[in-house]
Design a protein around this motif. Structure first.
Motif, PDB file in Angstrom:
ATOM      1  N   GLU A  64       5.476  35.720   2.551  1.00 47.97           N
ATOM      2  CA  GLU A  64       4.167  36.301   2.858  1.00 47.97           C
ATOM      3  C   GLU A  64       3.179  35.217   3.274  1.00 47.97           C
ATOM      4  O   GLU A  64       2.408  35.393   4.244  1.00 47.97           O
ATOM      5  CB  GLU A  64       3.641  37.065   1.638  1.00 47.97           C
ATOM      6  N   ALA A  65       3.206  34.098   2.583  1.00 49.62           N
ATOM      7  CA  ALA A  65       2.315  32.994   2.942  1.00 49.62           C
ATOM      8  C   ALA A  65       2.680  32.437   4.313  1.00 49.62           C
ATOM      9  O   ALA A  65       1.798  32.109   5.121  1.00 49.62           O
ATOM     10  CB  ALA A  65       2.394  31.892   1.887  1.00 49.62           C
ATOM     11  N   ALA A  66       3.980  32.327   4.587  1.00 46.89           N
ATOM     12  CA  ALA A  66       4.412  31.819   5.891  1.00 46.89           C
ATOM     13  C   ALA A  66       4.006  32.768   7.006  1.00 46.89           C
ATOM     14  O   ALA A  66       3.619  32.331   8.102  1.00 46.89           O
ATOM     15  CB  ALA A  66       5.929  31.629   5.888  1.00 46.89           C
ATOM     16  N   THR A  67       4.074  34.064   6.746  1.00 49.85           N
ATOM     17  CA  THR A  67       3.658  35.046   7.750  1.00 49.85           C
ATOM     18  C   THR A  67       2.183  34.921   8.058  1.00 49.85           C
ATOM     19  O   THR A  67       1.750  34.994   9.216  1.00 49.85           O
ATOM     20  CB  THR A  67       3.984  36.471   7.262  1.00 49.85           C
ATOM     21  N   LEU A  68       1.379  34.711   7.014  1.00 54.39           N
ATOM     22  CA  LEU A  68      -0.064  34.539   7.216  1.00 54.39           C
ATOM     23  C   LEU A  68      -0.369  33.281   8.018  1.00 54.39           C
ATOM     24  O   LEU A  68      -1.388  33.219   8.736  1.00 54.39           O
ATOM     25  CB  LEU A  68      -0.780  34.485   5.859  1.00 54.39           C
ATOM     26  N   GLU A  69       0.517  32.287   7.898  1.00 57.65           N
ATOM     27  CA  GLU A  69       0.329  31.048   8.648  1.00 57.65           C
ATOM     28  C   GLU A  69       0.858  31.150  10.073  1.00 57.65           C
ATOM     29  O   GLU A  69       0.775  30.194  10.844  1.00 57.65           O
ATOM     30  CB  GLU A  69       1.026  29.891   7.922  1.00 57.65           C
ATOM     31  N   ILE A 105      12.497  33.185  12.574  1.00 52.94           N
ATOM     32  CA  ILE A 105      13.358  32.021  12.762  1.00 52.94           C
ATOM     33  C   ILE A 105      12.779  30.808  12.049  1.00 52.94           C
ATOM     34  O   ILE A 105      13.494  30.061  11.370  1.00 52.94           O
ATOM     35  CB  ILE A 105      13.552  31.744  14.263  1.00 52.94           C
ATOM     36  N   ARG A 106      11.475  30.603  12.192  1.00 55.89           N
ATOM     37  CA  ARG A 106      10.829  29.464  11.514  1.00 55.89           C
ATOM     38  C   ARG A 106      10.917  29.622  10.003  1.00 55.89           C
ATOM     39  O   ARG A 106      11.159  28.642   9.277  1.00 55.89           O
ATOM     40  CB  ARG A 106       9.368  29.378  11.955  1.00 55.89           C
ATOM     41  N   GLN A 107      10.786  30.832   9.503  1.00 50.00           N
ATOM     42  CA  GLN A 107      10.902  31.075   8.066  1.00 50.00           C
ATOM     43  C   GLN A 107      12.313  30.774   7.569  1.00 50.00           C
ATOM     44  O   GLN A 107      12.493  30.246   6.467  1.00 50.00           O
ATOM     45  CB  GLN A 107      10.517  32.522   7.752  1.00 50.00           C
ATOM     46  N   PHE A 108      13.299  31.109   8.396  1.00 57.23           N
ATOM     47  CA  PHE A 108      14.692  30.864   7.985  1.00 57.23           C
ATOM     48  C   PHE A 108      14.956  29.367   7.815  1.00 57.23           C
ATOM     49  O   PHE A 108      15.539  28.930   6.810  1.00 57.23           O
ATOM     50  CB  PHE A 108      15.646  31.452   9.015  1.00 57.23           C
ATOM     51  N   PHE A 109      14.528  28.569   8.794  1.00 56.51           N
ATOM     52  CA  PHE A 109      14.823  27.127   8.747  1.00 56.51           C
ATOM     53  C   PHE A 109      13.870  26.362   7.832  1.00 56.51           C
ATOM     54  O   PHE A 109      14.224  25.280   7.342  1.00 56.51           O
ATOM     55  CB  PHE A 109      14.763  26.533  10.161  1.00 56.51           C
ATOM     56  N   SER A 110      12.681  26.899   7.579  1.00 61.81           N
ATOM     57  CA  SER A 110      11.710  26.178   6.753  1.00 61.81           C
ATOM     58  C   SER A 110      11.704  26.632   5.298  1.00 61.81           C
ATOM     59  O   SER A 110      11.298  25.869   4.416  1.00 61.81           O
ATOM     60  CB  SER A 110      10.298  26.339   7.334  1.00 61.81           C
ATOM     61  N   ILE A 111      12.150  27.872   5.037  1.00 60.74           N
ATOM     62  CA  ILE A 111      12.113  28.400   3.668  1.00 60.74           C
ATOM     63  C   ILE A 111      13.519  28.749   3.180  1.00 60.74           C
ATOM     64  O   ILE A 111      14.007  28.209   2.186  1.00 60.74           O
ATOM     65  CB  ILE A 111      11.202  29.644   3.581  1.00 60.74           C
ATOM     66  N   THR A 112      14.174  29.662   3.899  1.00 62.55           N
ATOM     67  CA  THR A 112      15.451  30.205   3.412  1.00 62.55           C
ATOM     68  C   THR A 112      16.514  29.130   3.291  1.00 62.55           C
ATOM     69  O   THR A 112      17.123  28.953   2.226  1.00 62.55           O
ATOM     70  CB  THR A 112      15.934  31.319   4.362  1.00 62.55           C
ATOM     71  N   LEU A 113      16.783  28.416   4.377  1.00 67.88           N
ATOM     72  CA  LEU A 113      17.873  27.441   4.368  1.00 67.88           C
ATOM     73  C   LEU A 113      17.661  26.313   3.364  1.00 67.88           C
ATOM     74  O   LEU A 113      18.594  25.972   2.621  1.00 67.88           O
ATOM     75  CB  LEU A 113      18.068  26.890   5.785  1.00 67.88           C
TER      76      LEU A 113
END
Length: 280
Positions: free
Chosen positions: A175-180, A185-193
């Protein structure tokens, strides 16, 4: 502890010591073993098929990392939702895991059959008859077919492992990443992975050790053929130890395989120890 240690000694330590002894003998499994020292090990390093089997299993392991671990991770991410029907999809993708390896091998042997197989029938039906191949009867495609079947069989297993790990990641991070302004794709490589790093390391270790032990699919689909192009260490061990009545040599090959797998596992674990878990 005595009962547990007794069982361990009988079923693990004693066979291990016996294997080391018989690997130094010329033995057919029935008669009296004849001591030959390190001759079996010297023969193993001059056995072209045995050496090639490690190249084949290395390619197979690379294939499992792509078709099993990578695809399992992608499926877990795509199906990480509570929407209606997603649980059913996860169950369908997981269903091949419950099928035995031998049954899967026999099933896909019919699918890849040159004359009556589903793959060639579909190609002909789409007007691509020139692309039909004897998939399991030529070295160029036989090993790839086994990799694909292994991926079909186990991708769902890794999907469930990754799915369980994904459920532990707080939704607030996304949610924070979405607000930013970060997209999927960016969420996958920056958070998930990054947060799945330890899980990925474990899954890779499982795939590597499981790849070295690969036997069922190779035995049922190709049995090391054509022209020994799908021969892997375990199939060659079985052929030498049981089909050729050279059990002493087969046990020596088993000792070599055990040392190789142990060394690879220890090196990998040493590498994994240097990677620290990400806290969240």
């Amino acid at each position: 502890m005595i009962p547990a240690l007794t069982l361990y000694a009988i079923f693990v330590l004693l066979p291990l010591v016996s294997s080391l002894y018989y690997s130094l003998t010329d033995w057919d499994g029935i008669g009296a073993p004849r001591w030959v020292g390190l001759a079996n090990f010297a023969r193993a390093f001059q056995d072209d098929i045995h050496l090639a089997s490690y190249l084949h299993v290395t390619l197979y392991i690379v294939g499992t990392l792509v078709f099993e671990v990578s695809f399992g991770l992608v499926m877990a991410v795509l199906l990480n939702s509570d929407r209606p029907g997603f649980a059913l999809l996860r169950g369908l993708f997981f269903s091949p895991v419950v099928l035995s390896m031998s049954a899967a091998g026999v099933l896909w042997t019919f699918v890849f059959d040159y004359r009556t197989g589903l793959v060639n029938a579909m190609l002909k039906g789409m007007g691509l008859g020139d692309l039909t191949q004897p998939w399991l009867s030529q070295p160029a495609t036989a090993l790839l077919c086994v990799m694909l079947v292994s991926g079909w069989k186990f991708a769902g297993f890794y999907m469930i492992l990754f799915f369980a790990a994904l459920r532990r990641i707080p939704r607030s991070l996304y949610e924070a990443a979405t607000l930013e302004g970060a997209g999927p794709i960016r969420q996958f490589f920056s958070i998930t992975l990054p947060l799945l790093k330890q899980n990925v390391l474990i899954c890779v270790l499982l795939a590597v050790t499981g790849g070295f032990a690969g036997f069922d699919l190779f035995f049922t689909m190709t049995n090391g053929q054509p022209y020994n192009s799908t021969e892997v260490p375990v199939t060659w061990i079985v052929k030498m130890g049981f089909d050729s009545d050279q059990l002493g040599y087969g046990i020596a090959l088993t000792v070599i395989l055990t040392v190789v797998v142990s060394a690879v596992s220890l090196l990998y674990l040493r590498f994994a120890e240097r990677s620290h878990a990400v806290e969240y």
